[in-house]
Design a protein around this motif. Structure first.
Motif, PDB file in Angstrom:
ATOM      1  N   ILE A 283     -43.949  38.931 -36.436  1.00 33.44           N
ATOM      2  CA  ILE A 283     -43.108  37.750 -36.686  1.00 33.44           C
ATOM      3  C   ILE A 283     -43.338  36.727 -35.567  1.00 33.44           C
ATOM      4  O   ILE A 283     -43.061  36.999 -34.401  1.00 33.44           O
ATOM      5  CB  ILE A 283     -41.626  38.143 -36.797  1.00 33.44           C
ATOM      6  N   LYS A 284     -43.881  35.576 -35.951  1.00 31.84           N
ATOM      7  CA  LYS A 284     -44.282  34.556 -34.964  1.00 31.84           C
ATOM      8  C   LYS A 284     -43.445  33.287 -35.099  1.00 31.84           C
ATOM      9  O   LYS A 284     -43.644  32.332 -34.358  1.00 31.84           O
ATOM     10  CB  LYS A 284     -45.752  34.143 -35.167  1.00 31.84           C
ATOM     11  N   THR A 285     -42.587  33.240 -36.111  1.00 33.77           N
ATOM     12  CA  THR A 285     -41.853  32.024 -36.463  1.00 33.77           C
ATOM     13  C   THR A 285     -40.364  32.297 -36.273  1.00 33.77           C
ATOM     14  O   THR A 285     -39.913  33.405 -36.554  1.00 33.77           O
ATOM     15  CB  THR A 285     -42.115  31.720 -37.960  1.00 33.77           C
ATOM     16  N   PHE A 286     -39.604  31.310 -35.813  1.00 27.56           N
ATOM     17  CA  PHE A 286     -38.147  31.562 -35.724  1.00 27.56           C
ATOM     18  C   PHE A 286     -37.460  31.203 -37.043  1.00 27.56           C
ATOM     19  O   PHE A 286     -37.948  30.361 -37.809  1.00 27.56           O
ATOM     20  CB  PHE A 286     -37.509  30.816 -34.535  1.00 27.56           C
ATOM     21  N   PHE A 287     -36.367  31.881 -37.306  1.00 29.23           N
ATOM     22  CA  PHE A 287     -35.561  31.630 -38.513  1.00 29.23           C
ATOM     23  C   PHE A 287     -34.089  31.578 -38.118  1.00 29.23           C
ATOM     24  O   PHE A 287     -33.623  32.454 -37.382  1.00 29.23           O
ATOM     25  CB  PHE A 287     -35.731  32.765 -39.544  1.00 29.23           C
ATOM     26  N   TYR A 288     -33.409  30.573 -38.608  1.00 26.23           N
ATOM     27  CA  TYR A 288     -31.950  30.463 -38.442  1.00 26.23           C
ATOM     28  C   TYR A 288     -31.344  30.323 -39.819  1.00 26.23           C
ATOM     29  O   TYR A 288     -31.933  29.680 -40.685  1.00 26.23           O
ATOM     30  CB  TYR A 288     -31.600  29.143 -37.747  1.00 26.23           C
ATOM     31  N   ASN A 289     -30.156  30.885 -40.041  1.00 26.66           N
ATOM     32  CA  ASN A 289     -29.414  30.420 -41.207  1.00 26.66           C
ATOM     33  C   ASN A 289     -28.030  29.999 -40.793  1.00 26.66           C
ATOM     34  O   ASN A 289     -27.373  30.698 -40.026  1.00 26.66           O
ATOM     35  CB  ASN A 289     -29.398  31.442 -42.352  1.00 26.66           C
ATOM     36  N   ASP A 290     -27.622  28.860 -41.220  1.00 25.81           N
ATOM     37  CA  ASP A 290     -26.296  28.298 -40.947  1.00 25.81           C
ATOM     38  C   ASP A 290     -25.848  28.512 -39.501  1.00 25.81           C
ATOM     39  O   ASP A 290     -24.646  28.526 -39.220  1.00 25.81           O
ATOM     40  CB  ASP A 290     -25.249  28.862 -41.927  1.00 25.81           C
ATOM     41  N   TYR A 291     -26.801  28.721 -38.597  1.00 24.07           N
ATOM     42  CA  TYR A 291     -26.568  28.916 -37.153  1.00 24.07           C
ATOM     43  C   TYR A 291     -25.913  30.245 -36.774  1.00 24.07           C
ATOM     44  O   TYR A 291     -25.786  30.565 -35.601  1.00 24.07           O
ATOM     45  CB  TYR A 291     -25.779  27.746 -36.529  1.00 24.07           C
ATOM     46  N   ASP A 292     -25.477  31.052 -37.764  1.00 23.38           N
ATOM     47  CA  ASP A 292     -24.829  32.330 -37.429  1.00 23.38           C
ATOM     48  C   ASP A 292     -25.850  33.418 -37.153  1.00 23.38           C
ATOM     49  O   ASP A 292     -25.633  34.320 -36.371  1.00 23.38           O
ATOM     50  CB  ASP A 292     -23.990  32.835 -38.614  1.00 23.38           C
ATOM     51  N   THR A 293     -26.933  33.333 -37.871  1.00 19.83           N
ATOM     52  CA  THR A 293     -27.933  34.398 -37.843  1.00 19.83           C
ATOM     53  C   THR A 293     -29.246  33.795 -37.377  1.00 19.83           C
ATOM     54  O   THR A 293     -29.630  32.733 -37.863  1.00 19.83           O
ATOM     55  CB  THR A 293     -28.095  34.969 -39.270  1.00 19.83           C
ATOM     56  N   TYR A 294     -29.883  34.470 -36.414  1.00 23.16           N
ATOM     57  CA  TYR A 294     -31.172  33.936 -35.962  1.00 23.16           C
ATOM     58  C   TYR A 294     -32.120  35.042 -35.511  1.00 23.16           C
ATOM     59  O   TYR A 294     -31.690  36.120 -35.071  1.00 23.16           O
ATOM     60  CB  TYR A 294     -31.000  32.887 -34.849  1.00 23.16           C
ATOM     61  N   ILE A 295     -33.402  34.735 -35.677  1.00 27.50           N
ATOM     62  CA  ILE A 295     -34.485  35.628 -35.273  1.00 27.50           C
ATOM     63  C   ILE A 295     -35.443  34.743 -34.481  1.00 27.50           C
ATOM     64  O   ILE A 295     -36.015  33.805 -35.030  1.00 27.50           O
ATOM     65  CB  ILE A 295     -35.177  36.216 -36.518  1.00 27.50           C
ATOM     66  N   ILE A 296     -35.559  35.018 -33.186  1.00 28.45           N
ATOM     67  CA  ILE A 296     -36.363  34.121 -32.341  1.00 28.45           C
ATOM     68  C   ILE A 296     -37.412  34.923 -31.581  1.00 28.45           C
ATOM     69  O   ILE A 296     -37.068  35.775 -30.750  1.00 28.45           O
ATOM     70  CB  ILE A 296     -35.462  33.351 -31.344  1.00 28.45           C
ATOM     71  N   PRO A 297     -38.699  34.691 -31.872  1.00 30.00           N
ATOM     72  CA  PRO A 297     -39.748  35.415 -31.139  1.00 30.00           C
ATOM     73  C   PRO A 297     -39.879  34.901 -29.707  1.00 30.00           C
ATOM     74  O   PRO A 297     -39.784  33.701 -29.464  1.00 30.00           O
ATOM     75  CB  PRO A 297     -41.031  35.095 -31.920  1.00 30.00           C
TER      76      PRO A 297
END
Ligand SMILES: Cc1cc2nc3c(=O)[nH]c(=O)nc-3n(C[C@H](O)[C@H](O)[C@H](O)COP(=O)(O)OP(=O)(O)OC[C@H]3O[C@@H](n4cnc5c(N)ncnc54)[C@H](O)[C@@H]3O)c2cc1C
Length: 337
Positions: free
Chosen positions: A214-228
């Motif tokens: 996983i090389k890309t960050f993902f946020y949803n509605d600011y509550d949930t995030y995945i940051i490499p």
């Protein structure tokens, strides 16, 4: 001529960045960092370090806030493009924010015109992650991994003659006799040192995980995030207002794992390393200002720089530049400069 003696209290991202700024820009300054907690014991160590000051981040007014943010971005950009960018933990990153709630959630008033790419996600991109995403943005920005940045910055500070003293102080006045100016970068510690009731904790729990695909960050509605980051991902999160609980909460961990894995299902193959908790020092507005304290008839010059909430890694350089200017103003008339 004797050296000016300047103390920076705090060794999180705000303290070390401010100490470096003063050391590099105030001639004749001998700077000491005083802090009771270093590296893994600071809030800064927990952060993912994505440059994305939220819409709620606030300095004294809109113009100053935008200047802090612009100055910060250019500072991180310069480090990223230098030969020591990787050692300092600073790199380019891009990713998505999705929302099913409102288009304003995927916009950012501060960085849309600052970062190289900030655009609406296409219909195809809105279906990249499971969920009924109505709105989305893709943007490129900078990541500063504090587990690399803090040791790098402290080592740079010390090799230029800076001193690091590990100790707790009960009051700013208690060190007033030893220094020409004291810079208060104590994060949440300022709540007690300054009896500042505007400063509140926003508790954050995260999971550190390895999933190198996983090389890309993902946020949803600011509550949930995945940051490499450089050596793993940060999965979050929680934003618990006025919570001072530093313990890992089992249910928060379960919720973060579930939410992140439903956003990016391939995380199920990742290796969980650990969970961490940090208390974000939130204040509206962030306090970067001068104060004269009086103790035993003596005036003590203080510059405050605290209250960066969930955006201190992003905005440390801009507020450090501003704080350094205030230190300079405090020194007008000082015979040592
Ligand atoms: C889960 C989580 C995720 C985050 N993600 C991001 C992100 O992606 N991007 C971003 O920009 N920000 C992020 N943040 C926010 C960021 O971590 C904070 O804004 C930042 O770390 C605050 O830095 P600081 O230096 O003010 O505080 P700290 O790192 O807490 O440092 C405070 C320092 O002051 C010292 N101190 C305090 N009181 C005393 C005393 N009485 N005597 C001596 N020393 C004292 C402490 O020992 C410590 O060294 C996140 C935070 C959390 C919790």
């Amino acid at each position: 001529m004797s050296d000016l003696k300047i103390a920076v209290v705090g060794a999180g991202v705000i303290g070390v960045t401010t100490a470096l700024e003063i050391q590099n820009n105030i001639r004749n300054a001998h700077v000491s960092i005083i802090a009771d907690k270093l590296n893994e014991d600071t809030t800064s160590w927990v952060a993912a370090g994505l440059f994305r000051p939220g819409n709620s981040f606030a300095g004294p007014n809109r113009e100053v806030t935008q200047k802090w943010i612009n100055d910060s971005y250019h500072h991180w950009e310069n480090i990223r493009d230098s030969s020591y960018g990787v050692e300092a933990g600073v790199a380019e990153i891009s990713g998505y924010i999705f929302s099913s709630e409102h288009p304003s959630i995927v916009r950012n008033q501060y960085i849309e015109k600052l970062v190289p790419i900030y655009r609406r996600a296409t219909e195809q991109e809105l279906s990249l992650c499971p969920g009924q995403w109505k709105y989305g943005s893709f943007f490129s920005t900078i990541i500063t991994q504090s587990t690399l940045y803090l040791p790098w910055a402290v080592s740079r500070f010390q090799s230029s003659g800076g001193e690091l003293i590990q100790k707790h102080i009960d009051s700013l006045q208690s060190i007033g006799n030893e220094f020409d100016v004291i810079v208060n970068c104590t994060g949440l510690g300022a709540k007690y040192l300054c009896e500042d009731y505007k400063l509140v904790s926003i508790r954050g729990q995260v999971i550190k995980m390895q999933a190198p695909w996983i090389k890309t960050f993902f946020y949803n509605d600011y509550d949930t995030y995945i940051i490499p980051g450089f050596d793993g991902l940060t999965l979050g999160g929680t934003r618990q207002y006025d919570s001072y609980n530093r313990n890992i909460d089992k249910n928060d961990g379960i919720s973060i794992r579930e939410r992140c894995m439903s956003l990016v299902p391939s995380l199920k193959g990742g290796k969980e390393l650990k969970q961490m908790v940090g208390l974000r020092p939130h204040r509206d507005p962030v306090r970067v200002e001068k104060e004269i304290l009086v103790s035993h008839g003596k005036s003590i010059k203080v510059v405050h720089n605290y209250g960066h909430g969930g955006y201190g890694i992003s905005t440390a350089p801009g507020t450090a530049i501003y704080a350094c200017q205030l230190v300079r103003e405090c020194l007008i008339g000082n015979s040592k400069i």
